[in-house]
Design a protein around this motif. Structure first.
Motif, mmCIF file in Angstrom:
data_model
loop_
_atom_site.group_PDB
_atom_site.id
_atom_site.type_symbol
_atom_site.label_atom_id
_atom_site.label_comp_id
_atom_site.label_asym_id
_atom_site.label_seq_id
_atom_site.Cartn_x
_atom_site.Cartn_y
_atom_site.Cartn_z
ATOM 1 N N ILE A 6 0.934 -1.281 -0.031
ATOM 2 C CA ILE A 6 -0.031 -0.089 -0.059
ATOM 3 C C ILE A 6 1.042 1.351 0.081
ATOM 4 O O ILE A 6 1.863 1.194 0.711
ATOM 5 N N ASN A 7 0.711 2.149 -0.863
ATOM 6 C CA ASN A 7 1.276 3.326 -0.930
ATOM 7 C C ASN A 7 0.612 4.416 -0.176
ATOM 8 O O ASN A 7 -0.458 5.172 -0.522
ATOM 9 N N CYS A 8 0.963 4.843 1.170
ATOM 10 C CA CYS A 8 0.370 5.962 1.869
ATOM 11 C C CYS A 8 0.134 7.094 1.276
ATOM 12 O O CYS A 8 -0.704 7.948 1.601
ATOM 13 N N VAL A 9 1.095 7.474 0.424
ATOM 14 C CA VAL A 9 1.178 8.975 0.096
ATOM 15 C C VAL A 9 -0.096 9.163 -0.925
ATOM 16 O O VAL A 9 -0.721 10.158 -1.042
ATOM 17 N N LYS A 10 -0.824 7.964 -1.518
ATOM 18 C CA LYS A 10 -1.703 8.265 -2.373
ATOM 19 C C LYS A 10 -3.159 7.945 -1.518
ATOM 20 O O LYS A 10 -4.072 7.614 -2.148
ATOM 21 N N CYS A 11 -2.980 7.566 -0.129
ATOM 22 C CA CYS A 11 -4.112 7.467 0.535
ATOM 23 C C CYS A 11 -4.752 8.766 1.232
ATOM 24 O O CYS A 11 -3.992 9.708 1.594
ATOM 25 N N LYS A 12 -6.171 8.945 1.190
ATOM 26 C CA LYS A 12 -6.694 10.203 1.585
ATOM 27 C C LYS A 12 -6.580 10.340 3.049
ATOM 28 O O LYS A 12 -6.407 11.527 3.627
#
Length: 59
Positions: A6-12
């Motif tokens: 999971i790429n946290c930077v792309k998470c809201k």
């Protein structure tokens, strides 16, 4: 079957904090960490992050 990380930077729910020791934050779980929050969730629970939602980005 291999999990895709999971790429946290792309998470809201991801945000950058002012704390130099814990620069990464997660609003969904309510914590700050030195590394990416999804990695911390995986280490502590053994499961992938269940709160991930893709961030809406304007074109």
């Amino acid at each position: 079957m291999k999990e895709t990380p999971i790429n946290c930077v792309k998470c809201k729910y991801f945000y950058v904090t002012w704390d130099t020791r814990f620069p990464n934050g997660c609003r969904a779980y309510g914590f700050k960490s030195a590394g990416r929050p999804a990695i911390m969730v995986k280490k502590s629970s053994g499961m992938a992050c269940l709160k991930y939602e893709k961030k809406y980005m304007k074109a």
